[in-house]
Design an enzyme around this catalytic site. Structure first.
Site, PDB file in Angstrom:
ATOM      1  N   HIS A  46       0.831  -1.234  -0.111  1.00  0.00           N
ATOM      2  CA  HIS A  46       0.464  -0.231   0.041  1.00  0.00           C
ATOM      3  C   HIS A  46       0.600   1.294   0.366  1.00  0.00           C
ATOM      4  O   HIS A  46       1.496   1.725   1.491  1.00  0.00           O
ATOM      5  CB  HIS A  46      -1.163  -0.280   1.072  1.00  0.00           C
ATOM      6  CG  HIS A  46      -1.445   1.434   0.888  1.00  0.00           C
ATOM      7  ND1 HIS A  46      -2.776   0.816   1.390  1.00  0.00           N
ATOM      8  CD2 HIS A  46      -1.913   2.054   0.908  1.00  0.00           C
ATOM      9  CE1 HIS A  46      -3.701   2.261   1.352  1.00  0.00           C
ATOM     10  NE2 HIS A  46      -3.554   2.881   0.802  1.00  0.00           N
ATOM     11  N   HIS A  48       1.905   4.992  -2.043  1.00  0.00           N
ATOM     12  CA  HIS A  48       1.263   5.862  -3.236  1.00  0.00           C
ATOM     13  C   HIS A  48       2.117   6.178  -3.935  1.00  0.00           C
ATOM     14  O   HIS A  48       3.495   7.590  -3.450  1.00  0.00           O
ATOM     15  CB  HIS A  48       0.605   7.058  -2.413  1.00  0.00           C
ATOM     16  CG  HIS A  48      -0.699   6.495  -2.259  1.00  0.00           C
ATOM     17  ND1 HIS A  48      -2.069   6.360  -2.976  1.00  0.00           N
ATOM     18  CD2 HIS A  48      -0.622   6.022  -1.303  1.00  0.00           C
ATOM     19  CE1 HIS A  48      -2.887   5.808  -1.510  1.00  0.00           C
ATOM     20  NE2 HIS A  48      -2.294   5.640  -0.529  1.00  0.00           N
ATOM     21  N   LYS A 160      -9.617  -0.500  -5.705  1.00  0.00           N
ATOM     22  CA  LYS A 160      -9.520  -0.138  -4.105  1.00  0.00           C
ATOM     23  C   LYS A 160     -10.802   1.015  -3.291  1.00  0.00           C
ATOM     24  O   LYS A 160     -11.025   1.545  -4.454  1.00  0.00           O
ATOM     25  CB  LYS A 160      -8.137   1.153  -4.087  1.00  0.00           C
ATOM     26  CG  LYS A 160      -8.584   2.211  -2.721  1.00  0.00           C
ATOM     27  CD  LYS A 160      -7.761   1.903  -1.922  1.00  0.00           C
ATOM     28  CE  LYS A 160      -7.596   3.180  -0.657  1.00  0.00           C
ATOM     29  NZ  LYS A 160      -6.129   3.867  -1.112  1.00  0.00           N
ATOM     30  N   HIS A 193      -9.399   0.416   2.213  1.00  0.00           N
ATOM     31  CA  HIS A 193      -8.929   1.809   3.824  1.00  0.00           C
ATOM     32  C   HIS A 193      -9.755   1.507   4.380  1.00  0.00           C
ATOM     33  O   HIS A 193     -11.154   1.300   4.187  1.00  0.00           O
ATOM     34  CB  HIS A 193      -9.175   2.893   2.614  1.00  0.00           C
ATOM     35  CG  HIS A 193      -8.606   4.565   3.955  1.00  0.00           C
ATOM     36  ND1 HIS A 193      -7.738   4.973   3.961  1.00  0.00           N
ATOM     37  CD2 HIS A 193      -9.697   4.196   4.671  1.00  0.00           C
ATOM     38  CE1 HIS A 193      -8.250   5.856   5.402  1.00  0.00           C
ATOM     39  NE2 HIS A 193      -9.905   5.473   5.439  1.00  0.00           N
ATOM     40  N   HIS A 222      -4.914  -0.579   7.126  1.00  0.00           N
ATOM     41  CA  HIS A 222      -4.995   0.070   7.370  1.00  0.00           C
ATOM     42  C   HIS A 222      -5.140  -0.237   8.782  1.00  0.00           C
ATOM     43  O   HIS A 222      -5.069  -0.178   9.808  1.00  0.00           O
ATOM     44  CB  HIS A 222      -5.565   1.841   7.751  1.00  0.00           C
ATOM     45  CG  HIS A 222      -5.102   2.150   6.462  1.00  0.00           C
ATOM     46  ND1 HIS A 222      -3.924   2.066   5.602  1.00  0.00           N
ATOM     47  CD2 HIS A 222      -5.934   2.835   5.570  1.00  0.00           C
ATOM     48  CE1 HIS A 222      -3.777   2.650   4.727  1.00  0.00           C
ATOM     49  NE2 HIS A 222      -5.754   4.015   4.540  1.00  0.00           N
ATOM     50  N   ASP A 225      -4.012   0.491  12.783  1.00  0.00           N
ATOM     51  CA  ASP A 225      -4.211   1.093  13.802  1.00  0.00           C
ATOM     52  C   ASP A 225      -4.992   0.544  14.572  1.00  0.00           C
ATOM     53  O   ASP A 225      -5.027   1.520  15.197  1.00  0.00           O
ATOM     54  CB  ASP A 225      -5.174   1.567  12.562  1.00  0.00           C
ATOM     55  CG  ASP A 225      -4.402   2.626  11.533  1.00  0.00           C
ATOM     56  OD1 ASP A 225      -3.575   2.971  12.135  1.00  0.00           O
ATOM     57  OD2 ASP A 225      -5.443   3.207  10.729  1.00  0.00           O
ATOM     58  N   HIS A 246       0.236   1.251   8.355  1.00  0.00           N
ATOM     59  CA  HIS A 246       0.278   2.883   8.347  1.00  0.00           C
ATOM     60  C   HIS A 246       1.747   2.521   9.597  1.00  0.00           C
ATOM     61  O   HIS A 246       1.570   3.765  10.107  1.00  0.00           O
ATOM     62  CB  HIS A 246      -1.183   2.637   8.829  1.00  0.00           C
ATOM     63  CG  HIS A 246      -2.378   3.870   8.162  1.00  0.00           C
ATOM     64  ND1 HIS A 246      -2.557   3.795   8.512  1.00  0.00           N
ATOM     65  CD2 HIS A 246      -1.259   4.156   6.676  1.00  0.00           C
ATOM     66  CE1 HIS A 246      -3.919   4.883   7.476  1.00  0.00           C
ATOM     67  NE2 HIS A 246      -2.477   5.245   6.787  1.00  0.00           N
ATOM     68  N   ASP A 283       2.199   2.777   3.060  1.00  0.00           N
ATOM     69  CA  ASP A 283       1.632   4.632   2.794  1.00  0.00           C
ATOM     70  C   ASP A 283       1.909   5.402   2.669  1.00  0.00           C
ATOM     71  O   ASP A 283       1.463   6.502   3.114  1.00  0.00           O
ATOM     72  CB  ASP A 283      -0.335   3.981   3.867  1.00  0.00           C
ATOM     73  CG  ASP A 283      -1.309   5.023   3.131  1.00  0.00           C
ATOM     74  OD1 ASP A 283      -1.390   5.430   2.002  1.00  0.00           O
ATOM     75  OD2 ASP A 283      -1.682   5.543   3.853  1.00  0.00           O
TER      76      ASP A 283
HETATM   77 ZN   LIG Z   1      -3.364   5.183   1.369  1.00  0.00          ZN
END
Ligand SMILES: [Zn+2]
Length: 343
Positions: A46, A48, A160, A193, A222, A225, A246, A283
């Site tokens: 994950h 970008h 996604k 997400h 994520h 988290d 994350h 991320d």
């Molecule tokens: Zn992301």
């Protein structure tokens, strides 16, 4: 109408009746063409490259040293990342996250790193198509998977979708249902997400299961988290892959859990027998255009290692706390291969 377009529309029309396996599920679409899942190698699940649409450059041509400057810096970082042993990035930026597919292809070609791009819908920022029915979204996702993205023949290799909180809003539900239907029609996998501290993955799972898509095809992003091991183990037991992605990102102060605590949770999940249900990623966004500059600054302060955090810091630390090299290999190489390669 050409033949492939006709077949495509026929498949969309037929989807309600029987799921068609349209593509060879062992092949994964990267931005530079299909590869065998076994060729993914060490994969960050994950990431970008940037949040800047093609239109962004027309309005703000000097940002980030211009498009050329951004590409040059991204290529430099990705070459170093590849030299450190990373083979593949999954770029989870859909159109409404600011995807520039030509830029992604360019940095992949120039750096030599493999990148899988996504279709889907994030829904947290304009220009999200919030009012689209699930059928139209399904058609759009399949078009980006089978025909290409933004007028190119560069195809999406993953879908996604996202939910912002614990409750699923009506537009989010339509996007989740469309993702499930597009996955059933094409074999392409789904990454989400989630708001893990509010157990968002469970709400997503309900919708995916109602649509009849296998949890083996879905990664709940994520997940780290949440420190609620029962929540995480419950989803892993149901067959979902948990995106522990994350790890050390600049998050809102009230949501921040130290990366060492997250690493300890990863170890606990491994000790419970779930090593084959975990993805590791970071991320990171190499260049954020759609968010305020403070957010980029905050992320850089929190994680000066950026896209190198997992290879430089997390993985050595996991080994120190007793995770074996083989278990690292399973999470970074074997799990992506199996996730993308299974029928
Ligand atoms: Zn992301």
């Amino acid at each position: 109408m050409n033949t492939s377009r006709r077949q495509f529309l026929f498949r969309v029309a037929a989807m309600g009746a029987a799921p068609a396996i349209a593509i060879d599920a062992r092949l994964v679409q990267t931005v530079r063409g299909p590869i065998e899942a076994s060729k993914l190698g060490f994969t960050l699940s994950h990431e970008h490259i940037c949040n800047c649409t093609p239109e962004f450059w027309q309005k703000w041509p000097k940002s980030f040293g211009g498009r050329e400057g951004l590409v040059a810096r991204a290529v430099e970082q990705l070459k170093a990342l590849k030299a450190s042993g990373v083979d593949t990035l999954i770029d989870l930026t859909p159109y409404d996250g600011g995807r520039d597919i030509r830029l992604i292809e360019e940095v992949s070609r120039k750096s030599g790193i493999q990148i899988v791009a996504c279709t889907g819908q994030h829904l947290f920022a304009p220009p999200s198509l919030v009012d689209r029915p699930a059928e139209a979204l399904t058609e759009f996702f399949i078009e980006e998977i089978e025909q290409g993205i933004d007028g190119t023949d560069i195809k999406a290799g993953i879908i996604k979708v996202a939910t912002a909180n614990d409750a699923v809003t009506a537009p989010e539900e339509r996007a989740l249902r469309a993702a499930a239907r597009a996955s059933k029609a094409t074999g392409v996998r789904i990454a989400t997400h989630t708001h893990a501290r509010l157990r968002g993955g469970e709400k997503q799972a309900e919708i995916f299961e109602a649509e009849g898509v296998s949890p083996a095809r879905i990664s709940l992003g994520h997940s780290d988290d949440s420190g609620d091991i029962d929540y995480l183990a419950g989803l892993a037991r149901r067959g979902y892959t948990l995106g522990m992605d994350h790890i050390n990102r600049g998050l809102k102060p009230d949501a921040r859990v130290s990366w060492k605590t997250r690493a300890a949770h990863i170890k606990q999940l491994i000790d419970k027998g779930f090593v084959d249900r975990l993805f590791l990623s970071q991320d990171t966004v190499l260049s954020i255009a759609m968010f305020p500059p403070e957010l980029q600054g905050e992320r850089e302060r929190t994680n000066p290692d950026g896209i190198f955090f997992n290879t430089r810091t997390l993985i050595p630390h996991l080994k120190q706390i007793g995770v074996s090299s083989e278990q690292i290999r399973i999470m970074t190489v074997e799990n992506p291969r199996r996730f993308f390669g299974r029928g």
